[in-house]
Write an enzyme that holds these catalytic residues in place. Structure first.
Site, PDB file in Angstrom:
ATOM      1  N   LYS A   1       0.215 -12.046   4.218  1.00  0.00           N
ATOM      2  CA  LYS A   1       0.474 -11.101   3.273  1.00  0.00           C
ATOM      3  C   LYS A   1       1.915 -11.461   3.068  1.00  0.00           C
ATOM      4  CE  LYS A   1       2.139  -8.158   6.821  1.00  0.00           C
ATOM      5  NZ  LYS A   1       2.538  -6.633   7.155  1.00  0.00           N
TER       6      LYS A   1
ATOM      7  N   CYS B   1      -8.943   2.104   0.316  1.00  0.00           N
ATOM      8  CA  CYS B   1      -9.798   0.740   0.274  1.00  0.00           C
ATOM      9  C   CYS B   1     -11.177   0.820  -0.032  1.00  0.00           C
ATOM     10  CB  CYS B   1      -9.420  -0.244   1.096  1.00  0.00           C
ATOM     11  SG  CYS B   1      -7.676  -0.159   1.733  1.00  0.00           S
TER      12      CYS B   1
ATOM     13  N   ARG C   1      -2.703  10.558   7.236  1.00  0.00           N
ATOM     14  CA  ARG C   1      -2.807   9.764   8.766  1.00  0.00           C
ATOM     15  C   ARG C   1      -2.151  10.517   9.624  1.00  0.00           C
ATOM     16  NH1 ARG C   1      -0.888   3.975   6.313  1.00  0.00           N
ATOM     17  NH2 ARG C   1      -2.654   3.661   4.802  1.00  0.00           N
TER      18      ARG C   1
ATOM     19  N   HIS D   1      -5.117  -6.261  -1.432  1.00  0.00           N
ATOM     20  CA  HIS D   1      -4.587  -5.041  -1.561  1.00  0.00           C
ATOM     21  C   HIS D   1      -3.043  -5.152  -1.981  1.00  0.00           C
ATOM     22  CE1 HIS D   1      -7.433  -3.634   1.362  1.00  0.00           C
ATOM     23  NE2 HIS D   1      -7.119  -4.711   1.983  1.00  0.00           N
TER      24      HIS D   1
ATOM     25  N   HIS E   1      -6.178  -2.622  -5.811  1.00  0.00           N
ATOM     26  CA  HIS E   1      -7.044  -3.550  -5.322  1.00  0.00           C
ATOM     27  C   HIS E   1      -7.454  -4.575  -6.381  1.00  0.00           C
ATOM     28  CE1 HIS E   1      -7.134  -0.619  -1.901  1.00  0.00           C
ATOM     29  NE2 HIS E   1      -7.309  -1.610  -1.511  1.00  0.00           N
TER      30      HIS E   1
ATOM     31  N   ASP F   1      -1.462   2.697  -5.181  1.00  0.00           N
ATOM     32  CA  ASP F   1      -2.182   1.553  -4.463  1.00  0.00           C
ATOM     33  C   ASP F   1      -2.917   0.778  -5.554  1.00  0.00           C
ATOM     34  OD1 ASP F   1      -3.534   0.383  -2.291  1.00  0.00           O
ATOM     35  OD2 ASP F   1      -4.431   2.208  -1.542  1.00  0.00           O
TER      36      ASP F   1
ATOM     37  N   GLN G   1       0.063   6.787  -1.850  1.00  0.00           N
ATOM     38  CA  GLN G   1       0.269   5.485  -2.173  1.00  0.00           C
ATOM     39  C   GLN G   1      -0.056   4.855  -3.611  1.00  0.00           C
ATOM     40  OE1 GLN G   1      -2.687   3.918   0.536  1.00  0.00           O
ATOM     41  NE2 GLN G   1      -1.133   2.929   1.689  1.00  0.00           N
TER      42      GLN G   1
END
Length: 637
Positions: free
Chosen positions: A465, A334, A363, A511, A385, A383, A381
């Site tokens: 979400k 992000c 992680r 996200h 945005h 991902d 990911q």
């Protein structure tokens, strides 16, 4: 005195009255326990609050929790009787969705899978004894003395962490004693059918600085038929285990010498990932997303500004110091996407801005929770945005959800569970922002005619979400796609755009991940298809098998023909019997076998065999090309 409502009638209940005594008073028989204000109590537990009470009978789903909890104690007693009371130390033994487990430490002994039948036999012996299960309540000091005498240091640890005002209860069956809140059945003989399934490691209290205990799992149902049905399901789960399939199909490798939870993609896995990622990128570009690539590390101040160091540091790897500055490997993409947005002042005319990245993040996960591709330490990911104006929110969410559902259907998933998580008690962002965001989520789900559940207060502190769970071929649901509003990062990073009024405004930020991660989605796919991936996604789509060496030249011509049309085909030239070659290809989950012998060479044909459908007969090269081309078309119901 307590006031309890049963069948619409209110009763006064003296302090110390047990559930059993109350049920005897009102004429309830054959109950295993009770629900009091939604909490499950066994018959021996005193009623200590006002509320509504209802009996739990064996036919009720809640009865399984009572029965399974008793089986966890019976298992603990069996382990003590087998290995010795003095060397067995008990941790915790709760129920699970399908059964129970117990965490144990056995001095000098590592219990193995082959020891489980022996424990099961001892459990059956204890069940036959039909031992009364008796609840007692103790004062704190009395409980400490009892468990000190039993050398149960983990139980002592629990007692010392119990609040002073809380009741300390124990349950006894024969000479076995355990610290427990309950609930339990009245006798050891009142349990159902069970099976011990496997053993895992578990740190005490989930803390890697504390001892590793052995966690022994079991499943239990009231009837043998239900148990056997579940065991058949487990066998199917085992057959589909993506870790086993990944090794057999040579897709990926996780090597403890390299690092737990770190995935190496082997050549076939590399081909699979290329196909998957190329498809992902093409579909995103069609929908106006812009592809970006961001670094794997960033300076500490970036993660300080984002809030990760404050709220997420326990899941981040330790910092690296370079030129007197700290850098962290990224746990999320992000902040880098925010940096792309802020690389210049944005106008409302540029919005919505859709930034997408297959970004690898790291992680730190405890070793005990790592599980193949499903739980790893380094993963990619899918991902994205999306930064938009308040006026664009409804359209953006609708389009994003529609894209996610379409993409999941492409991979063969048709059954979804959708959850909308709303504002928690402590949240940032204005009431207006939350209402607009939650309204957009609901409108999108309803417009696509998807059923959904509301998780009241279940949103993150920074925004509501949508979560999408997908149902696989054997009925399991997997958390997959997420569409998440974020009111936090736009504030922390002071994100702005210039509106039509020529003034600066704060954008909305969303996200979004469809697969969740490439690794976990691959694990789900492998188990959904039991390793036989769809033709368009399979790393090897067909294998050509010449019956003998004299057919190899023709097989190679066919190989070049298919490869020239971009099909992923290989040839088996080994000097083996045809049956052995066919068996090996089927074990490798190759969708199609192309067998060539005398007749095929003479007539320029190929015999086609499908892994899923069996023998498809002979086809000319042109028919085969047309057939394979049709299989690569994306079809969505």
């Amino acid at each position: 005195m307590f006031k309890v409502v049963f069948n619409g009638v209110e009763y006064n209940v003296e302090e110390g009255t047990t559930v059993r005594q109350f049920f005897e008073r009102v004429g309830v028989r054959d109950a295993l326990g009770a629900k009091l204000n939604g909490k499950i109590l066994d018959l021996q537990t005193p009623i200590r609050e006002n509320g509504h009470i209802a009996p739990i009978y064996q036919k009720d789903p809640e009865s399984l929790e009572i029965m399974r909890h008793s089986l966890s104690h019976i298992m603990a007693q069996a382990i003590k009787e087998i290995y010795g009371k003095k060397v067995v130390h008990l941790g915790v033994g709760p129920t699970t969705e399908e059964g129970f487990y117990y965490d144990v430490e056995v001095e000098g002994v590592r219990i193995k899978e082959e020891d489980l039948p022996k424990i099961e036999e001892k459990m059956k012996d204890i069940i036959k004894r039909n031992l009364p299960i008796v609840r007692r309540e103790l004062e704190r000091e009395e409980a400490i003395k009892l468990f000190e005498s039993l050398n149960e240091h983990y139980k002592l640890d629990i007692i010392r962490r119990i609040d002073a005002q809380d009741i300390i209860s124990i349950y006894e069956q024969g000479d076995f004693v355990d610290l427990c809140r309950g609930p339990h059945v009245p006798h050891t003989g009142m349990v159902g059918a069970f099976k011990l399934t496997h053993i895992a490691g578990a740190y005490w209290q989930g803390d890697p600085s504390k001892p590793m205990l052995q966690r022994i799992y079991g499943i239990a149902y009231w009837s043998q038929e239900e148990l056997e049905e579940r065991l058949r399901f487990y066998e199917e789960v085992k057959r589909r285990d993506h870790r086993k399939l990944g090794a057999e199909l040579e897709l990926f490798l996780i090597d403890e010498d390299i690092g737990g939870g770190l995935v190496i993609w082997l050549p076939k896995g590399g081909i699979y990932r290329k196909i998957l990622e190329d498809f992902w990128k093409e579909e995103h570009l069609k929908r106006g997303y812009q592809l970006i690539y961001t670094p794997h590390v960033g300076k500490a101040h970036l993660w300080q500004t984002s809030g990760h160091l404050e709220y997420y540091r326990q899941n981040m790897y330790p910092p690296m110091e370079m030129e007197k500055e700290e850098y962290f490997v990224k746990p999320m993409n992000c902040p880098f996407h925010v940096a792309v947005y802020k690389s210049k002042l944005r106008s409302y005319k540029e919005l919505p801005l859709k930034l997408a990245e297959l970004g690898t993040v790291y992680r730190y996960e405890l070793s005990g929770v790592l599980h193949g591709l499903m739980r790893v330490r380094g993963f990619t990911q899918d991902d994205a945005h999306i930064i938009c104006t308040p006026e664009q929110v409804d359209d953006v969410i609708h389009e994003t959800l529609d894209f996610a559902i379409w993409m999941l259907k492409v991979f063969g998933f048709e059954d979804f569970k959708v959850y909308i998580s709303t504002r928690p008690p402590e949240a940032i962002g204005s009431q207006e922002q939350w209402e607009k965001a939650e309204s957009a989520l609901k409108k999108a789900v309803e417009s696509l005619k998807l059923s959904y559940e509301i998780d009241e207060g279940g949103g993150a502190f920074y925004g509501p979400k949508i979560d999408i769970k997908i149902k696989d071929a054997i009925g399991r649901f997997w958390q997959c796609s997420t569409i998440q509003f974020d009111f936090n990062l736009p504030e922390r990073f002071d994100m702005e755009y210039v509106g039509p009024d020529n003034r600066r405004h704060r954008p909305y930020m969303i996200h979004r991940a469809i697969f969740g991660s490439i690794e976990r989605f691959t694990g789900i796919l492998l188990e959904h298809y039991a390793g036989l991936l769809p033709f368009w996604l399979a790393p090897v789509q067909a294998r050509i098998i010449p019956i003998s060496s004299k057919h190899v030249t023709y097989a190679k011509e066919l190989l070049e023909f298919l490869r020239s049309h971009k099909f992923r085909v290989e040839i088996d030239e080994r000097n083996e019997r045809l049956s052995a070659k066919v068996r090996d290809a089927e074990l490798s989950k190759i969708p199609y076998l192309l067998i060539v012998g005398d007749r095929e060479v003479e007539n320029r044909l190929v015999s086609v065999r499908s892994k899923a459908e069996g023998d498809l007969g002979q086809k000319s090269w042109e028919e085969l090309l047309e057939f394979f081309t049709s299989l690569t078309e994306i079809k969505v119901c």
